[in-house]
Design a protein around this motif. Structure first.
Motif, mmCIF file in Angstrom:
data_model
loop_
_atom_site.group_PDB
_atom_site.id
_atom_site.type_symbol
_atom_site.label_atom_id
_atom_site.label_comp_id
_atom_site.label_asym_id
_atom_site.label_seq_id
_atom_site.Cartn_x
_atom_site.Cartn_y
_atom_site.Cartn_z
ATOM 1 N N SER A 1 78.389 47.059 32.509
ATOM 2 C CA SER A 1 80.067 46.879 32.655
ATOM 3 C C SER A 1 80.699 48.112 32.764
ATOM 4 O O SER A 1 82.036 47.888 32.807
ATOM 5 N N ILE A 2 80.190 49.331 32.469
ATOM 6 C CA ILE A 2 80.866 50.504 32.630
ATOM 7 C C ILE A 2 81.428 50.537 34.088
ATOM 8 O O ILE A 2 82.180 51.261 34.598
ATOM 9 N N PHE A 3 80.639 49.904 35.067
ATOM 10 C CA PHE A 3 80.884 49.906 36.345
ATOM 11 C C PHE A 3 81.744 48.773 36.864
ATOM 12 O O PHE A 3 81.133 47.577 36.672
ATOM 13 N N GLN A 4 82.704 48.808 37.390
ATOM 14 C CA GLN A 4 83.552 47.771 37.766
ATOM 15 C C GLN A 4 83.808 47.619 39.277
ATOM 16 O O GLN A 4 83.873 48.796 40.007
ATOM 17 N N LEU A 5 83.354 46.361 40.060
ATOM 18 C CA LEU A 5 83.282 46.382 41.413
ATOM 19 C C LEU A 5 84.484 45.627 41.895
ATOM 20 O O LEU A 5 84.486 44.265 41.395
ATOM 21 N N VAL A 6 85.455 46.005 42.905
ATOM 22 C CA VAL A 6 86.595 45.211 43.161
ATOM 23 C C VAL A 6 86.636 45.329 44.816
ATOM 24 O O VAL A 6 86.283 46.319 45.294
ATOM 25 N N VAL A 7 86.841 43.955 45.344
ATOM 26 C CA VAL A 7 86.965 44.182 46.793
ATOM 27 C C VAL A 7 88.413 43.567 47.402
ATOM 28 O O VAL A 7 88.929 42.580 46.454
ATOM 29 N N LEU A 8 89.054 44.349 48.040
ATOM 30 C CA LEU A 8 90.435 43.816 48.575
ATOM 31 C C LEU A 8 90.348 42.854 50.021
ATOM 32 O O LEU A 8 89.968 43.704 50.991
ATOM 33 N N GLU A 9 90.110 41.888 49.934
ATOM 34 C CA GLU A 9 89.835 41.083 50.980
ATOM 35 C C GLU A 9 90.948 40.770 51.710
ATOM 36 O O GLU A 9 91.888 40.175 51.297
#
Length: 80
Positions: A37-45
């Motif tokens: 969870s230290i890595f966050q993945l976010v996409v702006l679609e």
């Protein structure tokens, strides 16, 4: 000693979503578990309102849909 810092990885558009899916799948294949969870993945679609990550197991990718009206408003703000 290596230090792992909280990391935010952002993808933009459908291609960004596909790249984050590939990254998440590669992590699972390589390490046999989900990303910490230290890595966050976010996409702006920007195109698809039905964007759903398709990864091995439950995805950690957060999808933020930004419609055309938001892009138009952002352009107005930048101009002013």
């Amino acid at each position: 000693m290596a230090v792992i810092r909280p990391t935010l990885i952002v993808g933009i558009g459908t291609t960004g979503l596909e790249m984050l899916e590939d990254l998440e799948n590669l992590w699972i294949i390589t390490f046999g578990e989900r990303m910490p969870s230290i890595f966050q993945l976010v996409v702006l679609e920007t195109n698809r309102t039905d964007a759903n990550p398709t990864t091995l197991g439950e995805s950690q990718i957060k999808v933020v849909n930004i419609g055309q009206e938001n892009i138009t408003n952002a352009k107005k703000i930048v101009k002013d």
